[in-house]
Structure formats: C-alpha cells, structure tokens
Write a protein that holds these residues in place. Sequence first.
Motif, PDB file in Angstrom:
ATOM      1  N   ARG A 135       2.008   6.770  -9.148  1.00 29.20           N
ATOM      2  CA  ARG A 135       2.713   6.768  -7.860  1.00 29.20           C
ATOM      3  C   ARG A 135       1.737   6.928  -6.694  1.00 29.20           C
ATOM      4  NH1 ARG A 135       7.939  10.652  -9.368  1.00 29.20           N
ATOM      5  NH2 ARG A 135       9.122   9.038 -10.495  1.00 29.20           N
ATOM      6  N   VAL A 136       0.755   7.822  -6.855  1.00 29.88           N
ATOM      7  CA  VAL A 136      -0.235   8.024  -5.790  1.00 29.88           C
ATOM      8  C   VAL A 136      -1.030   6.737  -5.555  1.00 29.88           C
ATOM      9  CG1 VAL A 136      -2.360   9.228  -5.173  1.00 29.88           C
ATOM     10  CG2 VAL A 136      -0.426  10.505  -6.105  1.00 29.88           C
TER      11      VAL A 136
ATOM     12  N   ALA B 273       0.117   0.537  -1.036  1.00 29.23           N
ATOM     13  CA  ALA B 273       1.095   0.245   0.015  1.00 29.23           C
ATOM     14  C   ALA B 273       0.508   0.510   1.397  1.00 29.23           C
ATOM     15  CB  ALA B 273       2.350   1.074  -0.203  1.00 29.23           C
ATOM     16  N   VAL B 274      -0.265   1.594   1.517  1.00 30.99           N
ATOM     17  CA  VAL B 274      -0.913   1.893   2.796  1.00 30.99           C
ATOM     18  C   VAL B 274      -1.905   0.786   3.153  1.00 30.99           C
ATOM     19  CG1 VAL B 274      -2.511   3.466   3.955  1.00 30.99           C
ATOM     20  CG2 VAL B 274      -0.605   4.379   2.623  1.00 30.99           C
TER      21      VAL B 274
ATOM     22  N   VAL C 173      -9.383  -1.933  -0.860  1.00 27.89           N
ATOM     23  CA  VAL C 173      -8.629  -0.704  -1.133  1.00 27.89           C
ATOM     24  C   VAL C 173      -7.343  -1.022  -1.894  1.00 27.89           C
ATOM     25  CG1 VAL C 173      -7.298   1.151  -0.065  1.00 27.89           C
ATOM     26  CG2 VAL C 173      -9.574   0.608   0.801  1.00 27.89           C
ATOM     27  N   THR C 174      -6.636  -2.047  -1.443  1.00 28.74           N
ATOM     28  CA  THR C 174      -5.377  -2.422  -2.095  1.00 28.74           C
ATOM     29  C   THR C 174      -5.608  -2.897  -3.521  1.00 28.74           C
ATOM     30  OG1 THR C 174      -4.431  -3.056   0.058  1.00 28.74           O
ATOM     31  CG2 THR C 174      -3.360  -3.911  -1.925  1.00 28.74           C
ATOM     32  N   ALA C 175      -6.583  -3.804  -3.688  1.00 26.57           N
ATOM     33  CA  ALA C 175      -6.854  -4.335  -5.025  1.00 26.57           C
ATOM     34  C   ALA C 175      -7.309  -3.236  -5.981  1.00 26.57           C
ATOM     35  CB  ALA C 175      -7.909  -5.440  -4.931  1.00 26.57           C
TER      36      ALA C 175
ATOM     37  N   ALA D  93      -1.239  -5.577   7.522  1.00 28.07           N
ATOM     38  CA  ALA D  93      -0.174  -6.174   8.334  1.00 28.07           C
ATOM     39  C   ALA D  93      -0.277  -5.717   9.781  1.00 28.07           C
ATOM     40  CB  ALA D  93       1.191  -5.810   7.750  1.00 28.07           C
ATOM     41  N   ALA D  94      -0.541  -4.421   9.978  1.00 24.69           N
ATOM     42  CA  ALA D  94      -0.697  -3.904  11.337  1.00 24.69           C
ATOM     43  C   ALA D  94      -1.897  -4.525  12.028  1.00 24.69           C
ATOM     44  CB  ALA D  94      -0.836  -2.378  11.298  1.00 24.69           C
TER      45      ALA D  94
END
Length: 210
Positions: free
Chosen positions: A19-20, A26-27, A60-62, A33-34
């Motif tokens: 979950r973390v 997600a961040v 970071v996402t990958a 997107a921002a």
Amino acid sequence: MTESVGEPRAEERRIRTVRVLLGIAAVGVAAQAAGLWAARPGGLLLVARVADHPLLFGWVTAGALVAAALAGLRRTAWRVLVGVLAGAGALVAVPVSLMLVLFSLPWPETTVDRAAPERSDRRLVVEEGADMIDPVWWVSLDTGSGLTVRRWPLACFNGDDPGDALTEAAWDGPHRIRLVSGEGGTARTQYVDVDPATGRPGPAEGRGLC
C-alpha cells in the motif's frame, strides 16, 4: 495444523508495504499531471518548477510499481519475471534518461528579469541556454506575485541563424514588449501587446524559430 502467530503479522506487513509503495506511485503520477498542467501557457510558475520533472517522477513511479509488484506477488516465478522485465526496461531507460539530461545541459540562466513600467506584478523574463553549441533565448511574461505567479511563453530565438539571435528584449510601455532579433540591416523588431486587465499576452505567431 495451527497457524503460527508470525504468519498473520508477516502478511500484514506485506500488505502495508504494498500500500505504501502504491501510494508513492500515485504521488508520482499526480506530480507529473500537476507538472504538465502548470507547464502550459499561463500555468503556475511555482508548481511547474517543483513538479515539471517527468524523468524524475517517471522513475519514482516506475520504481515504486516494480517494488510493489515484487512485494505483493506470492509466487517466486512471478517475482522473477517482474524482476527480469524491470531489468530489461532499465537497460534501455537508463541510457536514454542520461542522454536527455546531458542534452539539456547547461540549464538556462536568467539574463533579464524586468518589471513593466508602473506594474511590478508583470515581469519580462529572458532565459539563455544552448542547443548543442548554439545559444538559445526563451522569452516569457510573468504575471501576478508571490505564489500566484503565472508564466506565459512569448518567443524563442535560436542563435544558429544570426538573423534570429535575440539582441534586445525590453518594455515599450506598461502594456507592450519589444523584441529585436538580428543586427544592422537584418534586424527585425516585433511587438507583443499585453492585455491591461488580465496581463495575457497577444498571439505568439512568428516569434522565433526554435
């Protein structure tokens, strides 16, 4: 057969870890997107500076997604497959990322930051960088103040053609910007009108050749 006390705790830790990691992914997506939203003409400058880094947040996402998959999958075969695929992707992505970073160096330097006459909330900004060996100038209009500053790209000039090299960027009154490219008989002067009420610049057709 009774289940040991350690097994439920290990499962809880595994779920919590997944979950973390998914939260971190997600961040990363939200930040990208921002950044895209803020990088548009008239976007918030502060948000663009903080979040408009697709390479950083992409990694970071990958990384978080791969780590979540490795932590969440129970079967060793699936974890090995994810690890192999992630490693193969990294072999391609790492050199490409390094090339993109190297080609973006040196980062632009602000050479002009001048407020409009009688309007401290509107600033003409010129950033100078390089396209390989040729100088490049990016001209922008910043409107607002503090955390609400918005950036409007106005023009881009590439010194590969001496006639397109930026030689002057200045205010021609509180609501007009003067841009001069080239020198001598080949010099070209362009004007950008700024809406007195909104600060929005006029259309940018024909300004620069980048």
